[in-house]
Write a protein that holds these residues in place. Structure first.
Motif, PDB file in Angstrom:
ATOM      1  N   VAL A 129       0.840  -1.206   0.000  1.00 12.99           N
ATOM      2  CA  VAL A 129       0.000   0.000   0.000  1.00 12.99           C
ATOM      3  C   VAL A 129       0.871   1.250   0.000  1.00 12.99           C
ATOM      4  O   VAL A 129       0.603   2.222  -0.721  1.00 12.99           O
ATOM      5  N   TYR A 130       1.929   1.223   0.798  1.00 11.57           N
ATOM      6  CA  TYR A 130       2.817   2.382   0.907  1.00 11.57           C
ATOM      7  C   TYR A 130       3.432   2.738  -0.445  1.00 11.57           C
ATOM      8  O   TYR A 130       3.570   3.918  -0.789  1.00 11.57           O
ATOM      9  N   TRP A 131       3.822   1.697  -1.215  1.00  9.33           N
ATOM     10  CA  TRP A 131       4.479   1.936  -2.498  1.00  9.33           C
ATOM     11  C   TRP A 131       3.536   1.802  -3.692  1.00  9.33           C
ATOM     12  O   TRP A 131       3.992   1.813  -4.837  1.00  9.33           O
ATOM     13  N   TRP A 132       2.258   1.674  -3.456  1.00  7.28           N
ATOM     14  CA  TRP A 132       1.331   1.337  -4.535  1.00  7.28           C
ATOM     15  C   TRP A 132       1.435   2.290  -5.729  1.00  7.28           C
ATOM     16  O   TRP A 132       1.414   1.869  -6.882  1.00  7.28           O
ATOM     17  N   ARG A 133       1.552   3.566  -5.455  1.00 10.05           N
ATOM     18  CA  ARG A 133       1.612   4.540  -6.556  1.00 10.05           C
ATOM     19  C   ARG A 133       2.891   4.423  -7.372  1.00 10.05           C
ATOM     20  O   ARG A 133       2.972   4.980  -8.482  1.00 10.05           O
ATOM     21  N   GLN A 134       3.880   3.721  -6.844  1.00  9.71           N
ATOM     22  CA  GLN A 134       5.135   3.541  -7.563  1.00  9.71           C
ATOM     23  C   GLN A 134       5.098   2.330  -8.491  1.00  9.71           C
ATOM     24  O   GLN A 134       6.000   2.161  -9.317  1.00  9.71           O
ATOM     25  N   TYR A 135       4.088   1.499  -8.346  1.00  9.17           N
ATOM     26  CA  TYR A 135       3.967   0.315  -9.201  1.00  9.17           C
ATOM     27  C   TYR A 135       3.183   0.699 -10.456  1.00  9.17           C
ATOM     28  O   TYR A 135       1.976   0.440 -10.567  1.00  9.17           O
ATOM     29  N   GLY A 136       3.884   1.295 -11.409  1.00 10.09           N
ATOM     30  CA  GLY A 136       3.207   1.760 -12.618  1.00 10.09           C
ATOM     31  C   GLY A 136       2.480   0.671 -13.361  1.00 10.09           C
ATOM     32  O   GLY A 136       1.427   0.911 -13.971  1.00 10.09           O
ATOM     33  N   GLU A 137       3.005  -0.547 -13.316  1.00 10.65           N
ATOM     34  CA  GLU A 137       2.369  -1.647 -14.035  1.00 10.65           C
ATOM     35  C   GLU A 137       1.003  -2.010 -13.463  1.00 10.65           C
ATOM     36  O   GLU A 137       0.196  -2.661 -14.137  1.00 10.65           O
ATOM     37  N   LEU A 138       0.756  -1.612 -12.229  1.00 12.47           N
ATOM     38  CA  LEU A 138      -0.523  -1.923 -11.601  1.00 12.47           C
ATOM     39  C   LEU A 138      -1.470  -0.728 -11.597  1.00 12.47           C
ATOM     40  O   LEU A 138      -2.518  -0.774 -10.964  1.00 12.47           O
ATOM     41  N   ALA A 139      -1.107   0.321 -12.328  1.00 12.89           N
ATOM     42  CA  ALA A 139      -1.979   1.492 -12.437  1.00 12.89           C
ATOM     43  C   ALA A 139      -3.262   1.132 -13.174  1.00 12.89           C
ATOM     44  O   ALA A 139      -3.318   0.150 -13.924  1.00 12.89           O
ATOM     45  N   ARG A 140      -4.281   1.938 -12.972  1.00 10.59           N
ATOM     46  CA  ARG A 140      -5.599   1.643 -13.540  1.00 10.59           C
ATOM     47  C   ARG A 140      -5.565   1.499 -15.050  1.00 10.59           C
ATOM     48  O   ARG A 140      -6.248   0.644 -15.625  1.00 10.59           O
ATOM     49  N   GLN A 141      -4.748   2.298 -15.712  1.00  5.54           N
ATOM     50  CA  GLN A 141      -4.709   2.245 -17.172  1.00  5.54           C
ATOM     51  C   GLN A 141      -4.076   0.954 -17.693  1.00  5.54           C
ATOM     52  O   GLN A 141      -4.170   0.659 -18.886  1.00  5.54           O
ATOM     53  N   ASN A 142      -3.460   0.191 -16.809  1.00  7.13           N
ATOM     54  CA  ASN A 142      -2.830  -1.061 -17.218  1.00  7.13           C
ATOM     55  C   ASN A 142      -3.637  -2.285 -16.814  1.00  7.13           C
ATOM     56  O   ASN A 142      -3.128  -3.409 -16.844  1.00  7.13           O
TER      57      ASN A 142
END
Length: 227
Positions: free
Chosen positions: A56-69
């Protein structure tokens, strides 16, 4: 001498996995009786706040798991199908020669009367079906597989990962599991799905379906050796 710290993208994918493995090692070393003053099976539950908290802390850093992906409908159905197939094969590929030793710690969520401890079942299933797929796919496929192809892995498209990196990462994935042949099948399935679609969510969904379906089957049949 300056410390050579791992790059942020590496740390964000390795740290949750390392924390999870540390918790499993603690469970493996813990006594199976009440010498520690509590039921040590609950140690597995530490993975939810610890590993989940890191994700959760690093979630925004996981670009591959972003909504657009996120996967589309066809990709989602394909991932579900792959996950179910892997689950079936995982159960079938359990002959003695297909195993590497014994599991570090058995997980039998039964009380003294042989009745299911449902909160313990829920914690174990949630960890396996919801937490582990995200944490492991970030480590095994998003990081290790691509890192083996090139150290600057974050800039590498999954479709550019070669056979050598796929095989090597799957081999290491196998070493982390008791059922080595089933692990090879699973590792290759998730890796090839990720490489073909270019979306980590495909591998995460397939992995989640495998673990979720396996957990339901284990509880229904009480084949605890698969947990």
């Amino acid at each position: 001498m300056p410390l050579n710290l791992p790059a942020p993208a590496t740390l964000q994918r390795v740290a949750p996995f390392a924390a999870f493995m540390a918790i499993l090692m603690l469970r493996g070393a813990a006594p199976q009786d009440d010498r520690w003053g509590f039921d040590t099976r609950w140690l597995y539950g530490l993975s939810l706040p610890v590993v989940g908290g890191l994700l959760v802390y690093w979630w925004r850093q996981y670009g591959e798991l972003a909504r657009q992906n996120l996967t589309d409908l066809r990709e989602t159905l394909e991932a579900v199908a792959v996950g179910l197939i892997v689950c079936v094969l995982w159960v079938l590929l359990d002959a003695p020669w297909m195993q590497l030793g014994q599991a570090a710690a058995g997980f039998v969520p039964l009380d003294a009367d042989g009745q299911l401890i449902w909160p313990l079942v829920a914690v174990r299933w949630a960890g396996a079906a919801l937490l582990v797929p995200v944490m492991e796919e970030l480590f095994w496929r998003s990081w290790l597989m691509r890192w083996l192809q090139q150290p600057a892995f974050a800039a590498l498209a999954p479709q550019d990962v070669g056979l050598r990196a796929i095989v090597l990462s799957t081999f290491v994935f196998m070493l982390a599991h008791t059922l080595w042949l089933a692990a090879i099948v699973a590792g290759l399935a998730y890796a090839l799905l990720y490489r073909r679609t270019g979306k980590l969510w495909s591998a995460v969904i397939a992995h989640a379906v495998t673990n979720g379906a396996l957990g339901i089957w284990v509880v229904a049949t009480r084949q605890w050796q698969f947990w």
